[in-house]
Structures are given as C-alpha cells and as structure tokens.
Design a protein around this motif. Structure first.
Motif, PDB file in Angstrom:
ATOM      1  N   TYR A 200       0.828  -1.202   0.000  1.00  0.00           N
ATOM      2  CA  TYR A 200       0.000   0.000   0.000  1.00  0.00           C
ATOM      3  C   TYR A 200       0.868   1.260   0.000  1.00  0.00           C
ATOM      4  CZ  TYR A 200      -3.765  -3.262   0.750  1.00  0.00           C
ATOM      5  OH  TYR A 200      -4.639  -4.297   0.586  1.00  0.00           O
ATOM      6  N   ALA A 201       1.979   1.228   0.746  1.00  0.00           N
ATOM      7  CA  ALA A 201       2.883   2.381   0.745  1.00  0.00           C
ATOM      8  C   ALA A 201       3.433   2.639  -0.656  1.00  0.00           C
ATOM      9  CB  ALA A 201       4.033   2.137   1.728  1.00  0.00           C
ATOM     10  N   ALA A 202       3.768   1.552  -1.365  1.00  0.00           N
ATOM     11  CA  ALA A 202       4.326   1.707  -2.708  1.00  0.00           C
ATOM     12  C   ALA A 202       3.318   2.255  -3.704  1.00  0.00           C
ATOM     13  CB  ALA A 202       4.858   0.355  -3.197  1.00  0.00           C
ATOM     14  N   SER A 203       2.019   2.116  -3.397  1.00  0.00           N
ATOM     15  CA  SER A 203       0.983   2.596  -4.314  1.00  0.00           C
ATOM     16  C   SER A 203       0.654   4.073  -4.131  1.00  0.00           C
ATOM     17  CB  SER A 203      -0.299   1.776  -4.123  1.00  0.00           C
ATOM     18  OG  SER A 203      -0.964   2.129  -2.913  1.00  0.00           O
ATOM     19  N   LEU A 204       1.151   4.697  -3.066  1.00  0.00           N
ATOM     20  CA  LEU A 204       0.717   6.049  -2.736  1.00  0.00           C
ATOM     21  C   LEU A 204       1.151   7.117  -3.739  1.00  0.00           C
ATOM     22  CD1 LEU A 204       1.060   5.997   1.162  1.00  0.00           C
ATOM     23  CD2 LEU A 204      -1.000   5.675  -0.241  1.00  0.00           C
ATOM     24  N   PRO A 205       2.364   7.054  -4.306  1.00  0.00           N
ATOM     25  CA  PRO A 205       2.686   8.062  -5.331  1.00  0.00           C
ATOM     26  C   PRO A 205       1.732   8.013  -6.527  1.00  0.00           C
ATOM     27  CG  PRO A 205       4.687   7.011  -4.547  1.00  0.00           C
ATOM     28  CD  PRO A 205       3.543   6.230  -3.974  1.00  0.00           C
ATOM     29  N   ALA A 206       1.331   6.801  -6.921  1.00  0.00           N
ATOM     30  CA  ALA A 206       0.370   6.680  -8.022  1.00  0.00           C
ATOM     31  C   ALA A 206      -0.989   7.251  -7.625  1.00  0.00           C
ATOM     32  CB  ALA A 206       0.233   5.216  -8.437  1.00  0.00           C
ATOM     33  N   LEU A 207      -1.394   7.040  -6.377  1.00  0.00           N
ATOM     34  CA  LEU A 207      -2.655   7.610  -5.905  1.00  0.00           C
ATOM     35  C   LEU A 207      -2.585   9.137  -5.904  1.00  0.00           C
ATOM     36  CD1 LEU A 207      -5.481   7.233  -4.713  1.00  0.00           C
ATOM     37  CD2 LEU A 207      -4.414   7.056  -2.449  1.00  0.00           C
ATOM     38  N   HIS A 208      -1.427   9.669  -5.561  1.00  0.00           N
ATOM     39  CA  HIS A 208      -1.251  11.129  -5.616  1.00  0.00           C
ATOM     40  C   HIS A 208      -1.445  11.634  -7.038  1.00  0.00           C
ATOM     41  CE1 HIS A 208       0.308  15.056  -4.430  1.00  0.00           C
ATOM     42  NE2 HIS A 208       1.099  15.012  -5.486  1.00  0.00           N
ATOM     43  N   GLN A 209      -0.894  10.921  -8.015  1.00  0.00           N
ATOM     44  CA  GLN A 209      -1.088  11.288  -9.420  1.00  0.00           C
ATOM     45  C   GLN A 209      -2.567  11.227  -9.792  1.00  0.00           C
ATOM     46  OE1 GLN A 209       1.310   8.637 -11.789  1.00  0.00           O
ATOM     47  NE2 GLN A 209       3.056  10.024 -11.798  1.00  0.00           N
ATOM     48  N   ALA A 210      -3.237  10.167  -9.347  1.00  0.00           N
ATOM     49  CA  ALA A 210      -4.655   9.993  -9.681  1.00  0.00           C
ATOM     50  C   ALA A 210      -5.468  11.184  -9.204  1.00  0.00           C
ATOM     51  CB  ALA A 210      -5.172   8.690  -9.070  1.00  0.00           C
ATOM     52  N   ARG A 211      -5.258  11.560  -7.970  1.00  0.00           N
ATOM     53  CA  ARG A 211      -6.058  12.650  -7.405  1.00  0.00           C
ATOM     54  C   ARG A 211      -5.714  13.983  -8.045  1.00  0.00           C
ATOM     55  NH1 ARG A 211      -6.362  10.353  -1.148  1.00  0.00           N
ATOM     56  NH2 ARG A 211      -7.901   8.731  -1.663  1.00  0.00           N
ATOM     57  N   ALA A 212      -4.466  14.138  -8.460  1.00  0.00           N
ATOM     58  CA  ALA A 212      -4.077  15.363  -9.174  1.00  0.00           C
ATOM     59  C   ALA A 212      -4.759  15.459 -10.530  1.00  0.00           C
ATOM     60  CB  ALA A 212      -2.559  15.402  -9.343  1.00  0.00           C
ATOM     61  N   ASN A 213      -5.216  14.316 -11.042  1.00  0.00           N
ATOM     62  CA  ASN A 213      -5.904  14.282 -12.331  1.00  0.00           C
ATOM     63  C   ASN A 213      -7.405  14.044 -12.189  1.00  0.00           C
ATOM     64  OD1 ASN A 213      -3.843  14.309 -14.777  1.00  0.00           O
ATOM     65  ND2 ASN A 213      -2.853  13.190 -13.096  1.00  0.00           N
ATOM     66  N   GLY A 214      -7.941  14.324 -11.006  1.00  0.00           N
ATOM     67  CA  GLY A 214      -9.375  14.257 -10.783  1.00  0.00           C
ATOM     68  C   GLY A 214      -9.940  12.861 -10.662  1.00  0.00           C
ATOM     69  N   CYS A 215      -9.103  11.887 -10.325  1.00  0.00           N
ATOM     70  CA  CYS A 215      -9.557  10.496 -10.204  1.00  0.00           C
ATOM     71  C   CYS A 215      -9.509  10.054  -8.749  1.00  0.00           C
ATOM     72  CB  CYS A 215      -8.683   9.566 -11.051  1.00  0.00           C
ATOM     73  SG  CYS A 215      -8.752   9.940 -12.818  1.00  0.00           S
ATOM     74  N   ALA A 216     -10.389   9.116  -8.406  1.00  0.00           N
ATOM     75  CA  ALA A 216     -10.482   8.650  -7.022  1.00  0.00           C
ATOM     76  C   ALA A 216      -9.483   7.560  -6.699  1.00  0.00           C
ATOM     77  CB  ALA A 216     -11.896   8.144  -6.737  1.00  0.00           C
ATOM     78  N   GLN A 217      -9.075   6.789  -7.716  1.00  0.00           N
ATOM     79  CA  GLN A 217      -8.165   5.677  -7.477  1.00  0.00           C
ATOM     80  C   GLN A 217      -7.313   5.419  -8.713  1.00  0.00           C
ATOM     81  OE1 GLN A 217      -6.528   3.760  -5.759  1.00  0.00           O
ATOM     82  NE2 GLN A 217      -7.434   3.693  -3.718  1.00  0.00           N
ATOM     83  N   VAL A 218      -6.426   4.431  -8.582  1.00  0.00           N
ATOM     84  CA  VAL A 218      -5.458   4.096  -9.622  1.00  0.00           C
ATOM     85  C   VAL A 218      -5.819   2.759 -10.246  1.00  0.00           C
ATOM     86  CG1 VAL A 218      -3.014   3.710 -10.118  1.00  0.00           C
ATOM     87  CG2 VAL A 218      -3.686   5.210  -8.230  1.00  0.00           C
ATOM     88  N   LEU A 219      -5.632   2.633 -11.542  1.00  0.00           N
ATOM     89  CA  LEU A 219      -5.666   1.322 -12.174  1.00  0.00           C
ATOM     90  C   LEU A 219      -4.228   0.878 -12.392  1.00  0.00           C
ATOM     91  CD1 LEU A 219      -7.551  -0.889 -13.534  1.00  0.00           C
ATOM     92  CD2 LEU A 219      -6.533  -0.032 -15.642  1.00  0.00           C
ATOM     93  N   PHE A 220      -3.872  -0.252 -11.790  1.00  0.00           N
ATOM     94  CA  PHE A 220      -2.542  -0.817 -11.979  1.00  0.00           C
ATOM     95  C   PHE A 220      -2.598  -1.931 -13.020  1.00  0.00           C
ATOM     96  CE2 PHE A 220      -2.046   0.798  -7.581  1.00  0.00           C
ATOM     97  CZ  PHE A 220      -0.920   1.591  -7.768  1.00  0.00           C
ATOM     98  N   THR A 221      -1.616  -1.936 -13.897  1.00  0.00           N
ATOM     99  CA  THR A 221      -1.469  -3.011 -14.878  1.00  0.00           C
ATOM    100  C   THR A 221      -0.249  -3.852 -14.494  1.00  0.00           C
ATOM    101  OG1 THR A 221      -0.233  -1.482 -16.283  1.00  0.00           O
ATOM    102  CG2 THR A 221      -2.587  -1.762 -16.755  1.00  0.00           C
ATOM    103  N   ASP A 222      -0.014  -4.928 -15.248  1.00  0.00           N
ATOM    104  CA  ASP A 222       1.082  -5.828 -14.906  1.00  0.00           C
ATOM    105  C   ASP A 222       2.425  -5.117 -15.032  1.00  0.00           C
ATOM    106  OD1 ASP A 222       2.469  -7.224 -17.691  1.00  0.00           O
ATOM    107  OD2 ASP A 222       0.629  -6.037 -17.900  1.00  0.00           O
ATOM    108  N   ALA A 223       3.353  -5.508 -14.170  1.00  0.00           N
ATOM    109  CA  ALA A 223       4.650  -4.835 -14.111  1.00  0.00           C
ATOM    110  C   ALA A 223       5.522  -5.130 -15.323  1.00  0.00           C
ATOM    111  CB  ALA A 223       5.385  -5.253 -12.836  1.00  0.00           C
ATOM    112  N   SER A 224       5.302  -6.266 -15.988  1.00  0.00           N
ATOM    113  CA  SER A 224       6.183  -6.679 -17.079  1.00  0.00           C
ATOM    114  C   SER A 224       5.905  -5.946 -18.385  1.00  0.00           C
ATOM    115  CB  SER A 224       6.069  -8.187 -17.304  1.00  0.00           C
ATOM    116  OG  SER A 224       6.445  -8.896 -16.143  1.00  0.00           O
ATOM    117  N   THR A 225       4.614  -5.835 -18.755  1.00  0.00           N
ATOM    118  CA  THR A 225       4.276  -5.294 -20.070  1.00  0.00           C
ATOM    119  C   THR A 225       3.415  -4.041 -20.020  1.00  0.00           C
ATOM    120  OG1 THR A 225       2.222  -6.560 -20.346  1.00  0.00           O
ATOM    121  CG2 THR A 225       4.290  -7.677 -20.926  1.00  0.00           C
ATOM    122  N   ARG A 226       2.871  -3.701 -18.838  1.00  0.00           N
ATOM    123  CA  ARG A 226       1.941  -2.559 -18.702  1.00  0.00           C
ATOM    124  C   ARG A 226       0.733  -2.721 -19.618  1.00  0.00           C
ATOM    125  NH1 ARG A 226       4.141   0.156 -14.260  1.00  0.00           N
ATOM    126  NH2 ARG A 226       6.323   0.629 -14.626  1.00  0.00           N
TER     127      ARG A 226
END
Length: 360
Positions: A200-226
C-alpha cells in the motif's frame, strides 16, 4: 481471552462516530492484543483499553517491514446478534499473508475469537443504520529488537475497530480511475497476494497522481508489459459484457485474493451469470467500451463493497463507461451483499459468523 480492564463507551466520541461514521476516523474503546515468541508460541490474549503501543525502536517491523493486516466487517442484525461477514476467509488470508512475510500464523480459531471478544466489548459502537458497519482491523507486527535481516522471533497480534460508513462519497454515479504508467503495485514473485503495508505504501505516489488528475483511485497493470489489468487501487475489478459474462483478472500472485471478489464470483454464478477469471487488457477495455459490448465496470473490496467505475483516464486516454442503472449488475450485487450483511436473506453459503448478542 482475559479482559484486563474495560471502560464504558466513550459517550461524546461514540455519538459523534455513530452520527458520522467516516471510514477509519473514529476508534472504539478497546483492542485485543496477543503476544508471540518462537519458544512459547501464542500467549497472553487480552482485551485492553484502546491506546498507544510500546515498541522498542529496534523492533523488526520498523526496519524490515514485517507486518500484515486484514480488514473485515461486523453488522448488527434485527435479532440482536452481531455477525461478521466471511470471517473464516479473512482468517485464512491473514495466515497466508503472515506466511509470505515469514511470520507466525495465527490459528483460525484464535482469529475468530479475537473478533468476537472485541465486537462484544464494543458492541455499542456497531452502527444501526443500513449500509454502515463496524470495520475490524486485525494486524500482526514483528517486535523482536534486532538489526539483522532474518525473520523476527517475536510478534504482537492486535485487533482494533472503527465504525464505518461508505468508503467513497457519492460513489453511486461511479468513480474514475487513473491509468498508472509510472508505477506498479506488485510483480511476479513479489508480495502482491499478501496484505502487507509495503504494497500500500508503494501505491501512494500513483494515488497522488490519480487525485491530481481528478480520479479517485489508480488502475494498476502488470509490471512486465503494462498491458494487463490487475487492480483498481486497493480493490479488485470486474467487467460486465452484453452476453451476461462477468470477467475479472485471474489471481497471478500479484493480485490480492479479495474476499469480496470471491463473493461476487459466487453470487454472480448463483444469479445465472457466466463469471470467469481471465486476463483482460486496457486495449480490450477500450475496444469493448467503444463497440457497446462492455456494459459495466465495477470495483470491489471489503471497504468499498461494490463501487461502479465511470471511466479510465490516462495521458492521451479516456474510456467512458455507461452510467450504472438501478438494474445494473453492480446494483444487484450490492443489494444482494447488503441483504446478506444485514440478515435480510437466507445465508445459503454460511458466510455470516455469529458473534453473539450485542447486549450479552
């Protein structure tokens, strides 16, 4: 389990918390603590007043992140009993998370009893209103004081609780997700399937980006290919197609095995839907939304329950999802789960654990 000391409900705090049960903001009067050491096993189970923990600054959890947690909900039923939703499933996942971080596994019976003891000690904190619950947070932390990389030989298990209302404000119209291109939640062989704080700590920078772009949460894709959809922040995600098929990404080791996810798969099949686990890409999401084949997207989790997804937003990307109607699958699933939570329907899968009468 010994109640070392108890205190009456916190009067003003209690009325404020029940009047506005904002998620995770108000804590009940008590907590459960159980200690562990490698030589003596689990010992000294107790219910004590809620308060600060005393930790040695050298405790392993502070340096090497050995800590896991769970989240489940307790509901007040019309017969006066308190019941927890799928407590046994949460107990099994808690043990699995502990094993992944090389921590001691709490016996399932002790996990259930700890929930029962805390819920009954703080029964007055369980909301009466529909859609609200007592959110229960078990956790396990490594407490041996040492500076060396190996599993801790000592740990403390605890349980705290908080009255909880809706996780997202005005979620009926759906939330928007931000497509993260810079961050991954987990990778193959990592801790994605464990409920540990580091994920959860590792996801927080992405959540910060989401909220800066008017979104409530983040969609994460696979780490290998996105390419492949994995999780919607701290929630699993479902897609509903025109042919009455529900699709959710498969458990790959990088995705949390959500208890609500499993419940929705089971209930969907009960209702005659074809519910399957298979990979789904962002490109398939875009194409199916454009063609009209995709009818709904919703996210699920213990805290959020069922939350419609109104769209996916990214750099040079916008995928709109049709607004949910009163007969949407998300609405039907939420109603079905709510009926089970509050005891309005026969519990055919025996998911509700009876914790006893609130006044006993």
């Amino acid at each position: 389990m010994v109640r070392q000391s108890t205190r009456p409900p916190g009067d003003g705090r209690l009325s404020r918390a029940l009047g506005d049960p904002e998620f995770g903001r108000h804590f009940t009067d008590h907590m459960v603590l159980i200690d562990y050491c490698e030589t003596g096993g689990w010992r000294d189970a107790r219910v004590v007043p809620f308060g600060p923990l005393s930790l040695n600054p050298g405790s392993a959890v502070l340096h090497y992140g050995q800590g896991v947690f769970e989240g489940l909900k307790v509901y007040r039923h019309a017969d006066g009993h308190l019941r927890a939703f799928r407590a046994h499933a949460h107990a099994r996942r808690f043990a699995s998370s502990a094993a992944r971080l090389a921590m001691p596994e709490l016996p399932e019976s002790l996990f259930i009893e700890s929930i029962r003891q805390l819920a009954r000690a703080d029964a007055g904190w369980v909301p009466h209103q529909r859609g609200a619950s007592l959110y229960v947070r078990p956790f396990l932390i490594a407490t041996e004081a040492f500076l060396g990389v190996r599993p801790s030989r000592e740990a403390t298990y605890g349980v705290i609780a908080s009255p909880a209302g809706p996780y997202f404000a005005d979620a009926d119209n759906g939330i928007r997700l931000w497509l993260s291109r810079d961050y991954s939640r987990a990778g193959p062989g990592g801790t994605g399937e464990a409920k540990c704080g580091g994920n959860y700590a590792a996801s927080l920078p992405a959540l910060h980006q989401a909220r800066a772009n008017g979104c409530a949460q983040v969609l994460f894709t696979d780490a290998s290919t996105r390419t492949w959809v994995e999780e919607a922040g701290n929630m699993n995600i479902f897609f509903v197609f025109a042919d009455r098929t529900l699709v959710t990404p498969p458990l790959s080791g990088a995705i949390l095995a959500g208890v609500t996810r499993d419940s929705v798969l089971c209930l969907a099949r009960d209702m005659g839907y074809r519910a399957i686990e298979r990979p789904i890409s962002v490109e398939e999401w875009r194409a199916a939304a454009a063609s009209g084949e995709l009818r709904e997207v919703f996210a699920v989790g213990t805290a959020a329950v069922i939350t419609p997804v109104a769209g996916l937003v990214g750099e040079d990307l916008l995928i709109e999802t049709p607004p949910p109607g009163s007969r949407s699958v998300a609405s039907l699933m939420r109603a079905e789960l709510s009926s089970l939570h509050h005891g309005d329907r026969h519990d055919r899968h025996e998911w509700m654990s009876d914790l006893g009468r609130a006044d006993s």
